[in-house]
Design a protein around this motif. Structure first.
Motif, PDB file in Angstrom:
ATOM      1  N   PRO A  23       0.835  -1.202   0.000  1.00 14.74           N
ATOM      2  CA  PRO A  23       0.000   0.000   0.000  1.00 14.74           C
ATOM      3  C   PRO A  23       0.871   1.254   0.000  1.00 14.74           C
ATOM      4  N   LEU A  24       0.375   2.306  -0.601  1.00 14.91           N
ATOM      5  CA  LEU A  24       1.081   3.576  -0.611  1.00 14.91           C
ATOM      6  C   LEU A  24       0.668   4.392   0.614  1.00 14.91           C
ATOM      7  N   SER A  25       1.553   5.271   1.034  1.00 15.32           N
ATOM      8  CA  SER A  25       1.275   6.099   2.205  1.00 15.32           C
ATOM      9  C   SER A  25       0.491   7.347   1.802  1.00 15.32           C
ATOM     10  N   ALA A  26       0.043   8.069   2.822  1.00 14.73           N
ATOM     11  CA  ALA A  26      -0.667   9.328   2.584  1.00 14.73           C
ATOM     12  C   ALA A  26       0.239  10.296   1.837  1.00 14.73           C
ATOM     13  N   TYR A  27       1.523  10.315   2.192  1.00 17.00           N
ATOM     14  CA  TYR A  27       2.467  11.213   1.529  1.00 17.00           C
ATOM     15  C   TYR A  27       2.611  10.857   0.052  1.00 17.00           C
ATOM     16  N   ILE A  32       1.677  12.557  -5.565  1.00 21.63           N
ATOM     17  CA  ILE A  32       1.065  12.371  -6.887  1.00 21.63           C
ATOM     18  C   ILE A  32       0.234  13.599  -7.261  1.00 21.63           C
ATOM     19  N   ASP A  33      -0.588  14.059  -6.317  1.00 24.57           N
ATOM     20  CA  ASP A  33      -1.429  15.232  -6.557  1.00 24.57           C
ATOM     21  C   ASP A  33      -0.602  16.491  -6.798  1.00 24.57           C
ATOM     22  N   GLU A  34       0.339  16.727  -5.912  1.00 24.14           N
ATOM     23  CA  GLU A  34       1.131  17.956  -5.995  1.00 24.14           C
ATOM     24  C   GLU A  34       2.023  17.977  -7.222  1.00 24.14           C
ATOM     25  N   ARG A  35       2.555  16.848  -7.601  1.00 32.70           N
ATOM     26  CA  ARG A  35       3.412  16.776  -8.788  1.00 32.70           C
ATOM     27  C   ARG A  35       2.642  17.267 -10.014  1.00 32.70           C
ATOM     28  N   GLU A  36       1.431  16.786 -10.141  1.00 29.56           N
ATOM     29  CA  GLU A  36       0.585  17.184 -11.271  1.00 29.56           C
ATOM     30  C   GLU A  36       0.326  18.687 -11.259  1.00 29.56           C
ATOM     31  N   LYS A  37       0.007  19.231 -10.062  1.00 26.59           N
ATOM     32  CA  LYS A  37      -0.276  20.664  -9.948  1.00 26.59           C
ATOM     33  C   LYS A  37       0.948  21.502 -10.293  1.00 26.59           C
ATOM     34  N   SER A  77      -8.691  13.560  -6.829  1.00 25.66           N
ATOM     35  CA  SER A  77      -8.204  13.986  -8.137  1.00 25.66           C
ATOM     36  C   SER A  77      -8.003  12.778  -9.047  1.00 25.66           C
ATOM     37  N   GLU A  78      -7.942  13.039 -10.332  1.00 27.68           N
ATOM     38  CA  GLU A  78      -7.776  11.968 -11.322  1.00 27.68           C
ATOM     39  C   GLU A  78      -6.457  11.207 -11.147  1.00 27.68           C
ATOM     40  N   PRO A  79      -5.314  11.883 -10.927  1.00 25.33           N
ATOM     41  CA  PRO A  79      -4.074  11.127 -10.741  1.00 25.33           C
ATOM     42  C   PRO A  79      -4.119  10.173  -9.548  1.00 25.33           C
ATOM     43  N   VAL A  80      -4.739  10.617  -8.453  1.00 23.97           N
ATOM     44  CA  VAL A  80      -4.841   9.761  -7.266  1.00 23.97           C
ATOM     45  C   VAL A  80      -5.761   8.586  -7.552  1.00 23.97           C
ATOM     46  N   ARG A  81      -6.882   8.838  -8.213  1.00 25.63           N
ATOM     47  CA  ARG A  81      -7.810   7.751  -8.549  1.00 25.63           C
ATOM     48  C   ARG A  81      -7.135   6.730  -9.469  1.00 25.63           C
ATOM     49  N   GLU A  82      -6.361   7.215 -10.448  1.00 19.64           N
ATOM     50  CA  GLU A  82      -5.663   6.300 -11.357  1.00 19.64           C
ATOM     51  C   GLU A  82      -4.653   5.439 -10.611  1.00 19.64           C
ATOM     52  N   MET A  83      -3.957   6.033  -9.646  1.00 16.10           N
ATOM     53  CA  MET A  83      -2.980   5.260  -8.883  1.00 16.10           C
ATOM     54  C   MET A  83      -3.679   4.205  -8.036  1.00 16.10           C
ATOM     55  N   LEU A  84      -4.794   4.553  -7.421  1.00 19.78           N
ATOM     56  CA  LEU A  84      -5.547   3.566  -6.638  1.00 19.78           C
ATOM     57  C   LEU A  84      -6.002   2.415  -7.537  1.00 19.78           C
ATOM     58  N   GLU A  85      -6.459   2.743  -8.737  1.00 22.22           N
ATOM     59  CA  GLU A  85      -6.908   1.708  -9.664  1.00 22.22           C
ATOM     60  C   GLU A  85      -5.738   0.828 -10.122  1.00 22.22           C
ATOM     61  N   ARG A  86      -4.582   1.459 -10.374  1.00 21.05           N
ATOM     62  CA  ARG A  86      -3.409   0.688 -10.804  1.00 21.05           C
ATOM     63  C   ARG A  86      -2.937  -0.242  -9.687  1.00 21.05           C
ATOM     64  N   ARG A 131      -4.759  10.620   4.349  1.00 22.83           N
ATOM     65  CA  ARG A 131      -4.720   9.398   5.169  1.00 22.83           C
ATOM     66  C   ARG A 131      -5.915   8.499   4.866  1.00 22.83           C
ATOM     67  N   LYS A 132      -7.048   9.118   4.581  1.00 19.31           N
ATOM     68  CA  LYS A 132      -8.242   8.332   4.245  1.00 19.31           C
ATOM     69  C   LYS A 132      -8.034   7.606   2.915  1.00 19.31           C
ATOM     70  N   ILE A 133      -7.431   8.290   1.946  1.00 21.19           N
ATOM     71  CA  ILE A 133      -7.129   7.651   0.662  1.00 21.19           C
ATOM     72  C   ILE A 133      -6.159   6.494   0.873  1.00 21.19           C
ATOM     73  N   ALA A 134      -5.147   6.710   1.714  1.00 17.64           N
ATOM     74  CA  ALA A 134      -4.179   5.651   2.005  1.00 17.64           C
ATOM     75  C   ALA A 134      -4.852   4.482   2.720  1.00 17.64           C
ATOM     76  N   SER A 135      -5.864   4.764   3.528  1.00 20.67           N
ATOM     77  CA  SER A 135      -6.569   3.673   4.220  1.00 20.67           C
ATOM     78  C   SER A 135      -7.347   2.808   3.228  1.00 20.67           C
ATOM     79  N   PHE A 136      -7.861   3.404   2.138  1.00 19.72           N
ATOM     80  CA  PHE A 136      -8.511   2.604   1.092  1.00 19.72           C
ATOM     81  C   PHE A 136      -7.507   1.623   0.504  1.00 19.72           C
ATOM     82  N   ASP A 137      -6.308   2.120   0.242  1.00 15.92           N
ATOM     83  CA  ASP A 137      -5.272   1.282  -0.343  1.00 15.92           C
ATOM     84  C   ASP A 137      -4.845   0.200   0.641  1.00 15.92           C
TER      85      ASP A 137
END
Length: 174
Positions: A23-27, A32-37, A77-86, A131-137
């Motif tokens: 699993p990936l961490s919250a950071y 991923i989000d900040e890189r895109e921005k 965001s789309e990049p985060v959703r794509e990473m979760l799907e991958r 952290r919530k996104i990381a908990s899904f992972d």
């Protein structure tokens, strides 16, 4: 010949090819989000065309579908959703992320420093969001590990239910 004073380094134990992805961490998701921005902002400043740097194409999974039906109850965001799907992909498919063309807009070092400073100054509510996104992972990983361990036991001729090891069963170090 001179001998080196360095102690021999231990070789890293390679995880099995069919093991679930960690699993990936919250950071990691914040990065991923900040890189895109940052890349979009730098490209707009430079006047170049803004292209998404995330992977494209549909992501399909069959084997892990039953363990990966996690309902994301938050907007992301789309990049985060794509990473979760991958991350849901079966372990031997898509282990490596698709190659990204170098953007040439900002160096990795500058990008990492900028994102790290933003992470340190992030408000508590936004940290909680990541952290919530990381908990899904993490839930995805735990479900896949459960299935992986069951399959591993079946392949080794063990019982169909995984062994449960309790803290009380583990001998204490002397």
């Amino acid at each position: 010949k001179k001998k080196s004073n360095k102690t021999p380094s231990k070789t890293k134990k390679k995880s099995p090819d069919d093991a679930p992805r960690r699993p990936l961490s919250a950071y990691n998701y914040f990065y991923i989000d900040e890189r895109e921005k940052i890349l979009q902002q730098k490209q707009e400043e430079a006047g170049t065309a803004v292209e998404s740097t995330t992977a494209a194409g549909p992501i399909k999974n069959v084997k892990w579908e039953k363990t990966c039906n996690i309902d994301y109850d938050i907007e992301m965001s789309e990049p985060v959703r794509e990473m979760l799907e991958r991350q849901k992909l079966p372990p031997n498919e898509g282990r490596r992320r698709p190659h990204r063309k170098r953007h040439g807009v900002v160096s990795f070092q500058e990008l990492a420093k900028t994102i790290a400073s933003r992470w340190r100054s992030l408000p508590a509510d936004q940290i909680q969001y990541y952290r919530k996104i990381a908990s899904f992972d993490l839930k995805r990983y735990q479900a896949q590990m459960f299935d992986y361990n069951q399959d591993k036991l079946r392949r080794e001729g063990g019982s169909s239910s995984p062994q449960v090891i309790r803290k009380s069963d583990v001998p204490k170090a002397a």
